[in-house]
Every structure is written in C-alpha cells, then in structure tokens.
Design a protein around this motif. Structure first.
Motif, PDB file in Angstrom:
ATOM      1  N   SER A 236      -1.083 -70.109  14.115  1.00  0.00           N
ATOM      2  CA  SER A 236       0.104 -69.246  14.032  1.00  0.00           C
ATOM      3  C   SER A 236      -0.280 -67.777  13.883  1.00  0.00           C
ATOM      4  CB  SER A 236       1.015 -69.701  12.886  1.00  0.00           C
ATOM      5  OG  SER A 236       1.680 -70.898  13.279  1.00  0.00           O
ATOM      6  N   LEU A 237      -1.368 -67.516  13.191  1.00  0.00           N
ATOM      7  CA  LEU A 237      -1.823 -66.120  13.088  1.00  0.00           C
ATOM      8  C   LEU A 237      -2.314 -65.624  14.448  1.00  0.00           C
ATOM      9  CD1 LEU A 237      -3.625 -66.372   9.647  1.00  0.00           C
ATOM     10  CD2 LEU A 237      -1.518 -65.086  10.137  1.00  0.00           C
ATOM     11  N   LEU A 238      -3.038 -66.483  15.154  1.00  0.00           N
ATOM     12  CA  LEU A 238      -3.506 -66.100  16.490  1.00  0.00           C
ATOM     13  C   LEU A 238      -2.324 -65.806  17.418  1.00  0.00           C
ATOM     14  CD1 LEU A 238      -5.770 -65.754  18.608  1.00  0.00           C
ATOM     15  CD2 LEU A 238      -5.629 -68.233  19.016  1.00  0.00           C
ATOM     16  N   ALA A 239      -1.261 -66.564  17.252  1.00  0.00           N
ATOM     17  CA  ALA A 239      -0.076 -66.372  18.103  1.00  0.00           C
ATOM     18  C   ALA A 239       0.552 -64.991  17.901  1.00  0.00           C
ATOM     19  CB  ALA A 239       0.955 -67.465  17.824  1.00  0.00           C
ATOM     20  N   LEU A 240       0.237 -64.356  16.775  1.00  0.00           N
ATOM     21  CA  LEU A 240       0.801 -63.027  16.515  1.00  0.00           C
ATOM     22  C   LEU A 240       0.059 -61.933  17.282  1.00  0.00           C
ATOM     23  CD1 LEU A 240       1.439 -63.213  12.660  1.00  0.00           C
ATOM     24  CD2 LEU A 240       2.835 -64.052  14.554  1.00  0.00           C
ATOM     25  N   SER A 241      -1.096 -62.257  17.798  1.00  0.00           N
ATOM     26  CA  SER A 241      -1.876 -61.273  18.551  1.00  0.00           C
ATOM     27  C   SER A 241      -1.175 -60.888  19.845  1.00  0.00           C
ATOM     28  CB  SER A 241      -3.258 -61.872  18.847  1.00  0.00           C
ATOM     29  OG  SER A 241      -4.067 -60.976  19.545  1.00  0.00           O
TER      30      SER A 241
ATOM     31  N   GLN B  76       5.813 -63.747   7.433  1.00  0.00           N
ATOM     32  CA  GLN B  76       6.611 -64.931   7.777  1.00  0.00           C
ATOM     33  C   GLN B  76       5.726 -66.153   8.023  1.00  0.00           C
ATOM     34  OE1 GLN B  76       8.899 -63.388  11.057  1.00  0.00           O
ATOM     35  NE2 GLN B  76      10.495 -62.557   9.727  1.00  0.00           N
ATOM     36  N   VAL B  77       4.558 -65.934   8.611  1.00  0.00           N
ATOM     37  CA  VAL B  77       3.631 -67.058   8.808  1.00  0.00           C
ATOM     38  C   VAL B  77       3.074 -67.520   7.462  1.00  0.00           C
ATOM     39  CG1 VAL B  77       1.361 -67.700   9.728  1.00  0.00           C
ATOM     40  CG2 VAL B  77       3.026 -66.531  11.198  1.00  0.00           C
ATOM     41  N   LEU B  78       2.676 -66.579   6.641  1.00  0.00           N
ATOM     42  CA  LEU B  78       2.097 -66.950   5.336  1.00  0.00           C
ATOM     43  C   LEU B  78       3.123 -67.667   4.453  1.00  0.00           C
ATOM     44  CD1 LEU B  78      -0.086 -63.793   4.464  1.00  0.00           C
ATOM     45  CD2 LEU B  78      -0.812 -65.949   5.533  1.00  0.00           C
ATOM     46  N   ASN B  79       4.390 -67.267   4.571  1.00  0.00           N
ATOM     47  CA  ASN B  79       5.475 -67.905   3.804  1.00  0.00           C
ATOM     48  C   ASN B  79       5.923 -69.228   4.391  1.00  0.00           C
ATOM     49  OD1 ASN B  79       5.587 -65.636   2.265  1.00  0.00           O
ATOM     50  ND2 ASN B  79       7.374 -64.757   3.295  1.00  0.00           N
ATOM     51  N   GLY B  80       5.420 -69.561   5.567  1.00  0.00           N
ATOM     52  CA  GLY B  80       5.865 -70.786   6.213  1.00  0.00           C
ATOM     53  C   GLY B  80       7.222 -70.682   6.882  1.00  0.00           C
ATOM     54  N   GLU B  81       7.725 -69.472   7.069  1.00  0.00           N
ATOM     55  CA  GLU B  81       9.042 -69.320   7.718  1.00  0.00           C
ATOM     56  C   GLU B  81       8.987 -69.601   9.205  1.00  0.00           C
ATOM     57  OE1 GLU B  81      11.146 -65.575   6.689  1.00  0.00           O
ATOM     58  OE2 GLU B  81       9.637 -65.420   5.110  1.00  0.00           O
ATOM     59  N   ILE B  82       7.855 -69.269   9.833  1.00  0.00           N
ATOM     60  CA  ILE B  82       7.701 -69.533  11.266  1.00  0.00           C
ATOM     61  C   ILE B  82       6.335 -70.181  11.511  1.00  0.00           C
ATOM     62  CG2 ILE B  82       9.243 -67.722  12.151  1.00  0.00           C
ATOM     63  CD1 ILE B  82       6.778 -65.938  12.557  1.00  0.00           C
ATOM     64  N   ALA B  83       6.287 -71.012  12.535  1.00  0.00           N
ATOM     65  CA  ALA B  83       5.018 -71.644  12.908  1.00  0.00           C
ATOM     66  C   ALA B  83       4.807 -71.465  14.416  1.00  0.00           C
ATOM     67  CB  ALA B  83       5.027 -73.119  12.530  1.00  0.00           C
ATOM     68  N   PRO B  84       4.630 -70.216  14.849  1.00  0.00           N
ATOM     69  CA  PRO B  84       4.542 -69.961  16.290  1.00  0.00           C
ATOM     70  C   PRO B  84       3.295 -70.557  16.935  1.00  0.00           C
ATOM     71  CG  PRO B  84       4.018 -67.967  15.071  1.00  0.00           C
ATOM     72  CD  PRO B  84       4.527 -68.971  14.069  1.00  0.00           C
ATOM     73  N   GLY B  85       2.324 -70.969  16.112  1.00  0.00           N
ATOM     74  CA  GLY B  85       1.093 -71.557  16.646  1.00  0.00           C
ATOM     75  C   GLY B  85       1.298 -72.903  17.303  1.00  0.00           C
ATOM     76  N   ARG B  86       2.492 -73.450  17.178  1.00  0.00           N
ATOM     77  CA  ARG B  86       2.772 -74.734  17.839  1.00  0.00           C
ATOM     78  C   ARG B  86       2.674 -74.641  19.357  1.00  0.00           C
ATOM     79  NH1 ARG B  86       8.072 -77.381  15.745  1.00  0.00           N
ATOM     80  NH2 ARG B  86       7.220 -79.125  16.962  1.00  0.00           N
ATOM     81  N   VAL B  87       2.645 -73.426  19.897  1.00  0.00           N
ATOM     82  CA  VAL B  87       2.494 -73.316  21.365  1.00  0.00           C
ATOM     83  C   VAL B  87       1.083 -73.701  21.826  1.00  0.00           C
ATOM     84  CG1 VAL B  87       4.298 -71.574  21.655  1.00  0.00           C
ATOM     85  CG2 VAL B  87       1.920 -70.829  21.263  1.00  0.00           C
ATOM     86  N   PHE B  88       0.122 -73.724  20.900  1.00  0.00           N
ATOM     87  CA  PHE B  88      -1.233 -74.145  21.295  1.00  0.00           C
ATOM     88  C   PHE B  88      -1.290 -75.665  21.326  1.00  0.00           C
ATOM     89  CE2 PHE B  88      -2.013 -69.951  19.352  1.00  0.00           C
ATOM     90  CZ  PHE B  88      -2.634 -69.329  20.425  1.00  0.00           C
ATOM     91  N   ASP B  89      -1.598 -76.205  22.473  1.00  0.00           N
ATOM     92  CA  ASP B  89      -1.646 -77.667  22.568  1.00  0.00           C
ATOM     93  C   ASP B  89      -3.041 -78.155  22.958  1.00  0.00           C
ATOM     94  OD1 ASP B  89      -1.522 -76.702  25.136  1.00  0.00           O
ATOM     95  OD2 ASP B  89       0.024 -78.096  25.823  1.00  0.00           O
TER      96      ASP B  89
END
Lengths: 341, 341
Positions: B141-146, B301-314
């Motif tokens: 999810s952190l990588l997804a923020l790049s 938001q990632v650290l708080n668990g509000e979003i998990a955008p890293g789910r796009v990595f499969d």
C-alpha cells in the motif's frame, strides 16, 4: 439571412402563441451578436432564409395559459436560449442544456432581431425588470444581459476567477470586454487583454484590464509569458472561437491553470495531449452561457449602477438598417450594434 | 528497455550523488506501471537501452550536503516525479510542473526498477514513513502511493468528486481501480466502473464501485446513460489514455460535468468543439498527478488502515523476473506487478 453577407429585412406574419408555456414579447431593443458573423461569413445560400437574432429586452404582450410568472405589460430580459428552469440540468445551473430548452435563430423558433417574438418556456426563461420602462437609460446594459455580458461572466465563472488571480482575456470583441468586466467584479488581481483595436482595448482598460497585449500568435504568447514572470496566467478566457486563439490559450496558461472558452468553437478537434493541456494539468472548460442562472443578480447590479455592461454598444440602428449593422460589425467599424424599435 | 517487447536486466554502476540536493535510496519495493506498457508496445530499438521505472519505496543510504529533511536509514516513499516542493507551481499543488523537477526513466535520471536509485531534489521529493520497516505488511500500500493510488486520487480530486456525485471510471487497470477507491473516499454516491475483466472489476466493487459496465464504445455509452436515467454522469475519470476511452468519456458526461484524465494520452488532438465538450459545458481536466501534494495525508491513511490501495498488486517478482512482469501485465495475466529486493 439568406447566405453569406446577405441579410434582408422582411415583413412576416406576427408570431402567435403555439404552446401554453409561450409568451409573445414586443421587442424594445435587440442586437447583433459576434456569433451572427460566423454564418455571415459562411452560410450557404438558402431560398427561404434563416431568421436571425437571439438577444432582446421588451414588453410582454400576451401569455399562454400555463404561464404564471410574467404577465402582459411586464418589462423583461430574454436569455439567448430558452429553458424551463426546472429540469435537472437547469437546477444545476446549466440552462443551455435544458431538456425542454432550445435556441432562437431558426425557422422553428424564429429570430429575435424582429419587432415581435415568441418566447417558449416563458416562465423559465423571462425575467422581469422592475421599475424600468422604454425610456430608461439602462436599456443598453439590460440588453447586454441577454447574452454578451453574461457570456463574459460565464467565462470568468467557469474559469473560477477569484481574488488574487491573473486572468488573460483573448479577444477584444464585446464578449472579451465583458469577460474583462466580469473578471474585475470577481476580484482578479491582474487582467491582461489581448487585442489590437485601440478603441476596444481602451474600453477594456476602463472595464478593468491592467495590461493590453496587441501581439498575436507566438509573439503574443511570449509577451504574456514575459508579463507573468515566465509562469503564465492562472486563467485564460477565450472569447474568439478560432484555432489561433485556442493555441494562444494553451501557450499562456500556467500549470494547473484553466482555459475557459465562450467563443463558439469554429473547429471540432484541437490539441489536448501531453504537449498542450495534459502535461501541465491545464483545465479546459466553458460552453454556451446559461445566462438564466446569472440573470437576477446581474439585473440588480445594473439597476444599482454597479455595472454598465451596455457600454459595449457603440452604434444604434432601426430595424431597416440591420443589414448595415452586420456589415459594420463585420468590418470592425462597430463593436456591437443595438437595434431600437 | 531496448525496444518494443525487449526488457533486459543489466548490471550497471551504482548511482552516486551528483548534486548536493540528491539522495541515494536502496530500493525495497518497486513496480511496473501501466504507462510502461506504452513504450513496451512502440519503442524503437535503441542500442543503449532506456532505464525504466518511476515508483519506489526504500531506505535512504546517503544524502547530499544540502539535504536536511531525510537522513540515512529513513524509510521513504518517492513520488514518480521529483520536485523541489518550494517553487510557485509546487506551492500551488502542481509538483509535476516544478521548475526544478523532472521524470525518471531516462538516461539522465535513471530508472527506479533498480536496486539503488538517485533521487534528485530529495528534500522536496521524499517523504519519510515513520515506524515502518522492510518487514511491514503495509509495503504494497505504501508503494501504491508512489504513483498508482495517488494518480487515481488526482483524477478524482481534479474531477471535484464529492458527496452525492455520480462518477464513472473508464478503465479497470490499477489506476482505474485506484480512482474508484479515491472516489469512494471522497463521498461519491454512485461509482460506475467500465471494465470487462472480472477479477479486476470484482476488486473495483470491493473498492466501492456500485455498478460495472462491461460494454464499450456506443454500447457502453448507452448502458451508462441508461444507468443514469438518460442524464449522464457528473464526473468521468478516464484512466486509459486511448482515443476510444476519450470518446466514451464525452459520450457519457452530463451537461456541466467534468472529464478528468490521468491515463497518459496516446493522442494529441481530440474532439473539443460544440458536438463533444463545448455544447454541454463539459470540463476537461487532469494530467500527471502531483503525488507529492497528496502524499502525507495518504501515508497517514495507509498507516491508520483507512485505505489499502496495495491490493492492486497481484503478483510479486524479483528483479531478475522483471521482463516476465512486463509480459504478464501486457498479456493482462497480472494487474500490477511488484518487484521485491
């Protein structure tokens, strides 16, 4: 209009109520629009001709059975497009996309460069001006609300002009000058007017332009970039509608800035990719002005003397001289011509 | 990349500090971007090849003398473009237009699909993630923020997504799905996802899509119009970058609505005239996402668990398998591939 350069004054049957939502208005003032010059340049010859005009102020003569917000004798402004003012798009402030709306200047709805006019959707379209009669000195400024000033205002509104912004207006026609006035009202800090007709740009300066750039094309772009410290302008209001104006617009808009168009585009395709809009996050907006959305406020401002947008009219003719009015505007001898009845 | 379809893993010299504002980062995770597939389809053969990649999270190894906001050992996210974060455009939130900024994926600045990377303008570009190490489950999810999530977020932000709006997202790639997630966060009432890959649209539904439209072109337009009661959608987020997606966008946008593009346009000219944008006062916006502007908030938001955008990595590969990662994404066998070091 029967074809390019061919405008004639014809006596036709008076308009009549066709729908219960119609009103008949006796025209007090009408005018010729810059956009009328596009067919004046290019319209193919037509045997039957095309009724012209879409701007008027006047007095209500007759109303259909379903009309309740205006009555015989009311002095009204008609926006250049009619609308019911109740559909979803009207409620969102885009009355030019009204599901029951439409345009003048065609055989179905007639033209407003005429002594009498049928106004469809009269309740939604017409706005009464209290306390004004045919002798008022405010007639030119009220007429300007039918299209030209509020089209300039729409450009500024869609461009999100606000305090502190630098705005460049492309075009010193009546809409461009109106966009200057509207930008000033909305708090623009700096207003650069691109135009080369001195009498017009002088009026632009009166309306609030802080700089005038007479150069066009690459030279014009370079000049605006120089005036803005190489950064470009937050907002560009494009009041011409031709491709060179569009190219100037993306040349001078600042990263993250807005190009707001109200000149009816005489092109369909244009650059929007990485090299023009996308790369610098420029926004492209604008369209036909939903005059109706802004009309009450603007009428108050005219009645209060806060704005005098009627200064764009620099010539007045009678109906018989309308062909000469087109010719004068086309030759740029007149900025905008009013028709008095 | 040496040409279309030709990706190779090469050992090159470690990057070194070239400017006092540089930092050297040891890459912990990198990834392949949908936009990397454009040259993968079309790049002419190049003898020297082109370094690839522009997304990373990692650990600072070394900093130049002028760098003060990050230090050796810091865990950081690098936006896909570097910027000083102090120039006029950065301060206005458009860091991708930074006057001292630039792009990775070229011989001057190198690529981030690499074990080590030089980050120019380190103070302005890198953002430290507190309390995270290389074993964190939050790395995807952190990588997804790049890039990918905040590119989707940028689309929604520029499109002015807010409570009550209907949003249509064109494209079920990782950016499109991110745009769905961002629209949901921003309060969109209804989110229509146009895509035909079931596994992807299922993730889109998890992210907040309320409707999925598998049809494309005229059929897709008709379907979205039907879903919106014939009115069209307030906001279209275009996450593809090809002309058919653009044509769908103006086909479904509502009068007064916004088309926000973040798919890098693979065209320069497009329809913008009366029949496409102007007539209905549609706004066209978007561009390269100024990730830096949104990064601190998104990290929280990632650290708080509000979003998990890293789910796009499969899928996850090592550096040696990056050529296979390109092939898998190109064949649509993988949505987005992470590279672990």
């Amino acid at each position: 209009m029967y074809g390019a350069g061919d405008v004639r004054v014809k006596t036709v049957a008076d308009p009549i109520l066709k729908e219960p939502t119609d009103a008949i208005v006796r025209v007090v003032r009408a005018c010729v629009c810059g956009s009328d010059l596009h067919p004046y340049h290019s319209m193919p010859y037509s045997e039957g001709g095309n009724p012209m005009g879409h701007e008027l102020i006047g007095v209500v003569e007759e109303t259909g059975a379903a009309v309740s917000s205006v009555k015989k004798g009311d002095f009204v402004v008609a926006p250049f497009a009619f609308s019911d003012n109740t559909c979803a798009f009207c409620l969102e402030g885009f009355q030019t996309s009204c599901v029951h709306g439409g345009w003048y200047g065609n055989t179905e709805f007639g033209g407003l460069q005429a002594e009498m006019a049928r106004i469809p959707q009269a309740d939604g379209s017409l706005v009464v001006v209290p306390g004004v009669d045919e002798a008022s000195e405010l007639l030119p400024s009220l007429l300007a609300l039918s299209d030209v000033y509020l089209t300039g205002y729409h450009a500024a509104h869609m461009g999100r002009v606000e305090t502190g912004k630098t705005v460049t207006v492309i075009g010193d026609g009546a809409v461009g000058l109106s966009a200057v006035l509207a930008s000033k009202r909305l708090g623009a800090e700096r207003i650069i007017l691109m135009g080369r007709h001195r009498a017009r740009t002088d009026l632009g300066v009166d309306f609030g332009a802080t700089d005038v750039v007479a150069e066009r094309g690459e030279e014009g772009i370079a000049k605006v970039m120089e005036l803005t410290g190489g950064e470009g302008t937050h907002i560009v209001l494009e009041a011409v509608g031709l491709m060179p104006a569009y190219e100037q617009a993306f040349g001078i808009v600042r990263p993250g800035g807005v190009i707001s168009r109200v000149g009816v585009p005489q092109y369909e395709k244009a650059p929007v990719g990485f090299g023009s809009l996308f790369g610098k996050n420029a926004t492209l907006t604008g369209g036909p002005a939903p005059v109706r959305a802004y009309l009450e406020q603007a009428i108050r401002q005219v009645l209060n003397g806060e704005i005098a947008p009627g200064r764009v009219f620099d010539r007045t003719v009678t109906i018989d001289d309308v062909p000469a009015a087109y010719a004068a505007m086309d030759a740029r001898e007149a900025l905008k011509v009013m028709i008095a009845f």
